[in-house]
Design a protein around this motif. Structure first.
Motif, PDB file in Angstrom:
ATOM      1  N   LEU A 202       0.850  -1.193   0.000  1.00 13.10           N
ATOM      2  CA  LEU A 202       0.000   0.000   0.000  1.00 13.10           C
ATOM      3  C   LEU A 202       0.888   1.247   0.000  1.00 13.10           C
ATOM      4  N   ASN A 532     -14.949   0.750  -0.226  1.00 17.06           N
ATOM      5  CA  ASN A 532     -13.528   1.059  -0.372  1.00 17.06           C
ATOM      6  C   ASN A 532     -12.798   0.972   0.969  1.00 17.06           C
ATOM      7  N   GLU A 536      -9.745  -1.561   1.662  1.00 20.60           N
ATOM      8  CA  GLU A 536      -8.425  -1.108   2.117  1.00 20.60           C
ATOM      9  C   GLU A 536      -8.052  -1.752   3.451  1.00 20.60           C
ATOM     10  N   SER A 539      -7.140  -5.381   2.773  1.00 19.60           N
ATOM     11  CA  SER A 539      -5.876  -5.413   2.044  1.00 19.60           C
ATOM     12  C   SER A 539      -4.700  -5.105   2.954  1.00 19.60           C
ATOM     13  N   SER A 547      -5.204  -2.076  -4.028  1.00 15.31           N
ATOM     14  CA  SER A 547      -5.796  -0.859  -3.479  1.00 15.31           C
ATOM     15  C   SER A 547      -6.660  -0.122  -4.483  1.00 15.31           C
ATOM     16  N   THR A 548      -7.642   0.600  -3.945  1.00 17.82           N
ATOM     17  CA  THR A 548      -8.456   1.514  -4.746  1.00 17.82           C
ATOM     18  C   THR A 548      -7.835   2.908  -4.754  1.00 17.82           C
ATOM     19  N   ASN A 549      -6.697   3.049  -4.050  1.00 18.35           N
ATOM     20  CA  ASN A 549      -5.934   4.307  -3.965  1.00 18.35           C
ATOM     21  C   ASN A 549      -6.657   5.406  -3.192  1.00 18.35           C
ATOM     22  N   GLN A 551      -6.635   5.538   0.018  1.00 16.29           N
ATOM     23  CA  GLN A 551      -5.905   5.773   1.258  1.00 16.29           C
ATOM     24  C   GLN A 551      -4.969   6.972   1.150  1.00 16.29           C
ATOM     25  N   LEU A 562      -4.432   2.195   9.198  1.00 14.65           N
ATOM     26  CA  LEU A 562      -3.934   1.214   8.223  1.00 14.65           C
ATOM     27  C   LEU A 562      -2.537   0.731   8.595  1.00 14.65           C
TER      28      LEU A 562
END
Length: 599
Positions: A202, A532, A536, A539, A547-549, A551, A562
């Motif tokens: 991540l 999402n 995250e 993950s 990731s869906t980005n 974060q 996280l």
């Protein structure tokens, strides 16, 4: 006839050695530890900070002085050794380096002959010396680790501490000015160091653009150390504490961690792990390098080699870091099937576990199984392979059908869609590389991917998750309960209920931690979609890194949540529970059984 004066002198020297040996060794051990730490600090400052030419000269002088000190120390300890040949044999590595360095110094001083052409490659020479001191300081710290035997700390707590120290050191290094192309915040340095140390992948910053070459090297080293945590932890204690009671205690821990048959097998297995890691990663580097040099993908050999090394380490350690912002979906590499295939192979090998690699690919074991037909793969290896291939095949088919008109729509041909599905399932289980847009995955596809990354890799591997064997035991337990069986069986063997209890505990604790994480993140990040946040959190906890980005836009508090997910997920829920909780002493008596309605 022996000269009496010579005999008397030798006797006096031997007597002096016997009387002073221990005090000299202790003094030199303390001095060498101090010199090592000071020199390492200077080397870190040299690579991590901008400095004047005067400071650079001082640091180089310090490095050379430290080298002279270690040469002096070596010959001094040789003098105070009663068995000189045995001392040289035990320290052959240091002896070889010192002889080569002294030979170079003599040739250059007397004849002006530059053996290594240092006038042309002085920076490389300095770097080699710096790497030498990194090894030296590790040896000195390892020798000092015998003091841990006097501290009553549990092995799980020491494992937690080792990762904590690695993350702290990584955060300090990544916070240095020359590690990044611009100033980064403390939380971003902590997040990146944790993600690399816990081999998650991540990111809240661009690995390619926000980190300099030095920073990328630090990230790569953190990935290697974090991925090999079992190996480093085991080697640390079994090598340097093996002669004490504490060492024997840790050897039994290593035996359990590596599933060895007996304590003596741990050393053999550790050697196999080191060899397998070097061979697999080197093979990956070679294949990447040959392909990218043949295609002319990069301009120079140095860039090609570094990209090959970085992605081989990242893939085998299931870390998921890439030097492209869009991972392997980047326009430069999205159509390059060969490197993506190498990524899948490395991720697969890193995710099945070192014990499985040793048992399944070791030539000696293969020959033994062919010679003795009754010898088969162990139940653990069979479970790992069966579950892993089952997840890959079923997951690929389901992902293909669910995402055909969604995230796979950008792929033009049927072959591209099938390949992308397989890559995403193999890599998405534990590594986090992607060749599709994660944000384009449908809700059913998201749920499928979350289920797969929650299961994760196999025990003793570089990957995370609850592990394939845990999932297998749970499924066997469920089916046995449905069928009314009193025992859980596999391969004509009974799975003990202690393993079943452990599997259920791992799953319940994991779900609990993910729930708390999602709950807190939902409060801290109210503008982020719940699916999402869930994605995250899973993950991060499973150290997957897909990731869906979202974060990157989290607040500092959200990023820290996280960070804790990644740390707890890498250490393991039960390890943390054992480390922080008090183990109760079982009594011999039991209370009467009671029954009540459940379900």
């Amino acid at each position: 006839m022996t000269d009496p004066l010579l005999t008397k002198t030798k006797t006096k020297i031997d007597l002096h050695i016997v009387q002073r040996k221990q005090s000299v060794e202790k003094t030199m051990q303390i001095l060498s530890f101090i010199v090592s730490v000071v020199t390492i600090a200077a080397i870190v400052f040299y690579h991590g900070c901008y400095m004047s030419s005067t400071v650079v000269s001082i640091i180089r002088g310090l490095v050379y002085s430290s080298l002279i000190f270690y040469i002096f120390k070596y010959f001094l300890l040789m003098f105070y050794s009663l068995h000189k040949r045995k001392y040289i044999r035990k320290s052959w590595f240091e002896f070889t380096i010192i002889v080569v360095l002294l030979l170079h110094f003599i040739l250059f001083s007397l004849f002006g002959f530059d053996l290594f052409q240092l006038s042309k490659y002085e920076n490389i020479y300095i770097l080699c010396i710096q790497l030498y001191f990194l090894v030296i300081v590790m040896i000195e710290l390892a020798k000092a680790s015998t003091l841990l035997g006097k501290i009553d700390l549990s092995p799980p707590f020491l494992l937690m501490a080792s990762f904590f120290i690695l993350i702290v050191l990584g955060t300090i290094l990544l916070s240095l000015p020359r590690m990044t192309t611009h100033h980064i915040s403390f939380i971003d340095a902590l997040f990146t160091a944790t993600s690399a140390s816990c081999v998650t992948g991540l990111t809240v910053l661009s690995t390619a653009n926000d980190f300099s070459f030095q920073g990328q090297v630090v990230i790569m080293i953190l990935m290697q150390l974090g991925g090999m945590s079992i190996l480093s932890f085991a080697t640390f204690f079994t090598t340097f504490l093996s002669r004490s009671f504490v060492g024997l205690r840790y050897q039994y821990l290593v035996k359990d961690m590596l599933s060895a048959n007996k304590v003596s097998d741990t050393f053999s297995l550790l050697r196999q792990i080191i060899l397998a890691t070097l061979i697999i990663e080197a093979s990956g580097v070679l294949m990447f390098y040959m392909y990218w040099r043949t295609t002319g993908f990069f301009d120079g050999k140095g860039t090609t080699f570094f990209y090959s090394l970085f992605h081989a380490v990242s893939a085998f350690n299931n870390a998921g870091f890439a030097l492209w912002d869009a991972s392997f979906r980047d326009a430069q590499v999205c159509n390059s099937f060969f490197p993506q295939t190498i990524i899948m192979i490395l991720v697969f090998l890193g995710g099945i576990g070192f014990v499985t690699i040793s048992e399944f690919f070791n030539p000696a074991i293969i020959r033994e199984r062919k010679k003795y037909r009754w010898k088969q793969l162990s139940p653990g290896t069979k479970i790992v392979l069966l579950t892993t291939f089952g997840i890959i095949i079923i997951g690929t088919l389901l992902f293909f059908f669910l995402e055909y008109n969604h995230s796979l729509a950008e792929k033009n041909t049927l072959v591209d869609k099938i390949f992308a599905s397989m890559f995403q399932i193999i890599s998405g289980r534990t590594a986090g590389f992607n060749i599709i847009d994660v944000n384009a995955i449908s809700i059913p596809g998201m749920l499928l991917v979350m289920m797969i990354i929650f299961i994760g890799a196999s025990p003793g591997s570089t990957g995370g998750g609850i592990k394939t064997t845990t999932f297998f035991v749970l499924m066997k337990s469920v089916f046995a309960t449905i069928k009314g069986k009193k025992h859980i069986e596999f391969d004509k063997k009974t799975i003990p209920f202690s393993l079943v209890d452990k599997a259920y505990s791992i799953v319940v604790l994991s779900i609990g931690i993910i729930f708390v994480s999602v709950f807190v993140l939902a409060i801290l990040e109210p503008e982020t979609n719940l699916i999402n946040i869930l994605f995250e959190s899973i993950s991060a906890f499973t150290t997957c890194g897909l990731s869906t980005n979202c974060q990157a836009a989290f607040s500092d508090a959200g990023k820290f949540v996280l960070v804790m997910d990644m740390y707890i997920g890498r250490i393991g829920t039960l390890t943390i529970a054992y480390a922080l909780g008090k183990r109760s002493v079982e009594s011999n008596h039991t209370y009467p059984e009671t029954y009540f309605m459940v379900g």
